[in-house]
Design a protein around this motif. Structure first.
Motif, PDB file in Angstrom:
ATOM      1  N   GLU A 165      -0.851   4.285  -2.069  1.00 42.00           N
ATOM      2  CA  GLU A 165      -2.233   4.200  -1.612  1.00 42.00           C
ATOM      3  C   GLU A 165      -2.392   4.517  -0.131  1.00 42.00           C
ATOM      4  OE1 GLU A 165      -3.131   0.217  -2.792  1.00 42.00           O
ATOM      5  OE2 GLU A 165      -3.283   0.756  -4.906  1.00 42.00           O
ATOM      6  N   ALA A 166      -1.293   4.515   0.597  1.00 45.57           N
ATOM      7  CA  ALA A 166      -1.306   4.829   2.033  1.00 45.57           C
ATOM      8  C   ALA A 166       0.079   5.354   2.411  1.00 45.57           C
ATOM      9  CB  ALA A 166      -1.646   3.579   2.856  1.00 45.57           C
ATOM     10  N   SER A 167       0.136   6.044   3.518  1.00 41.81           N
ATOM     11  CA  SER A 167       1.431   6.531   4.007  1.00 41.81           C
ATOM     12  C   SER A 167       1.463   6.403   5.522  1.00 41.81           C
ATOM     13  CB  SER A 167       1.658   7.978   3.590  1.00 41.81           C
ATOM     14  OG  SER A 167       0.672   8.815   4.145  1.00 41.81           O
ATOM     15  N   CYS A 168       2.627   6.575   6.053  1.00 39.71           N
ATOM     16  CA  CYS A 168       2.828   6.432   7.495  1.00 39.71           C
ATOM     17  C   CYS A 168       3.512   7.682   8.025  1.00 39.71           C
ATOM     18  CB  CYS A 168       3.677   5.202   7.778  1.00 39.71           C
ATOM     19  SG  CYS A 168       4.032   4.965   9.519  1.00 39.71           S
ATOM     20  N   VAL A 169       3.035   8.185   9.121  1.00 41.55           N
ATOM     21  CA  VAL A 169       3.683   9.311   9.792  1.00 41.55           C
ATOM     22  C   VAL A 169       4.379   8.744  11.014  1.00 41.55           C
ATOM     23  CG1 VAL A 169       3.336  11.498  10.979  1.00 41.55           C
ATOM     24  CG2 VAL A 169       1.926  10.909   8.980  1.00 41.55           C
ATOM     25  N   ARG A 170       5.680   8.964  11.105  1.00 42.60           N
ATOM     26  CA  ARG A 170       6.431   8.459  12.255  1.00 42.60           C
ATOM     27  C   ARG A 170       6.093   9.250  13.498  1.00 42.60           C
ATOM     28  NH1 ARG A 170      11.202   5.184  11.014  1.00 42.60           N
ATOM     29  NH2 ARG A 170      11.209   4.913   8.767  1.00 42.60           N
ATOM     30  N   ARG A 171       5.890   8.511  14.564  1.00 45.74           N
ATOM     31  CA  ARG A 171       5.585   9.108  15.868  1.00 45.74           C
ATOM     32  C   ARG A 171       6.897   9.601  16.476  1.00 45.74           C
ATOM     33  NH1 ARG A 171       3.306   5.108  20.110  1.00 45.74           N
ATOM     34  NH2 ARG A 171       4.633   5.907  21.708  1.00 45.74           N
TER      35      ARG A 171
ATOM     36  N   LEU B 100       0.829  -1.203   0.000  1.00 44.66           N
ATOM     37  CA  LEU B 100       0.000   0.000   0.000  1.00 44.66           C
ATOM     38  C   LEU B 100       0.865   1.256   0.000  1.00 44.66           C
ATOM     39  CD1 LEU B 100      -2.734  -1.104   2.549  1.00 44.66           C
ATOM     40  CD2 LEU B 100      -3.082  -0.653   0.106  1.00 44.66           C
ATOM     41  N   GLN B 101       1.926   1.251   0.777  1.00 40.74           N
ATOM     42  CA  GLN B 101       2.831   2.400   0.840  1.00 40.74           C
ATOM     43  C   GLN B 101       3.588   2.545  -0.479  1.00 40.74           C
ATOM     44  OE1 GLN B 101       6.459   2.623   1.070  1.00 40.74           O
ATOM     45  NE2 GLN B 101       6.262   4.833   1.218  1.00 40.74           N
ATOM     46  N   ARG B 102       4.101   1.449  -0.996  1.00 42.27           N
ATOM     47  CA  ARG B 102       4.871   1.455  -2.251  1.00 42.27           C
ATOM     48  C   ARG B 102       4.038   1.997  -3.410  1.00 42.27           C
ATOM     49  NH1 ARG B 102       5.073  -4.145  -3.902  1.00 42.27           N
ATOM     50  NH2 ARG B 102       3.070  -3.553  -4.766  1.00 42.27           N
TER      51      ARG B 102
END
Length: 72
Positions: free
Chosen positions: A64-70, A59-61
């Motif tokens: 379609e989605a991303s992640c925010v680092r905490r 999904l990230q590649r």
């Protein structure tokens, strides 16, 4: 519902009574039980987690989605 827990057992040598006892014990402490019906590589939960991780990477590649680092 608790985290599913596999019950290690030699499928050919573990008595039905032993399996029933272990299942009752796990249920009494709020755990779910997963019955594995044949010998497989790895633990069921680890295999499911790996599949979810691969899907998250896809999904990230694909954007379609991303992640925010905490923050640490």
């Amino acid at each position: 519902m608790g985290t599913p827990s596999g019950l290690p057992a030699n499928l050919n040598q573990t008595s039905r009574e032993a399996v029933e006892f272990a299942e009752a014990l796990m249920l009494s402490i709020g755990q779910s039980v997963v019955h594995v019906h044949k010998e497989i590589e790895g633990f069921v939960l680890n295999r499911l987690q790996a599949a979810l991780l691969w899907e998250a990477w896809a999904l990230q590649r694909d954007g379609e989605a991303s992640c925010v680092r905490r923050p640490a």
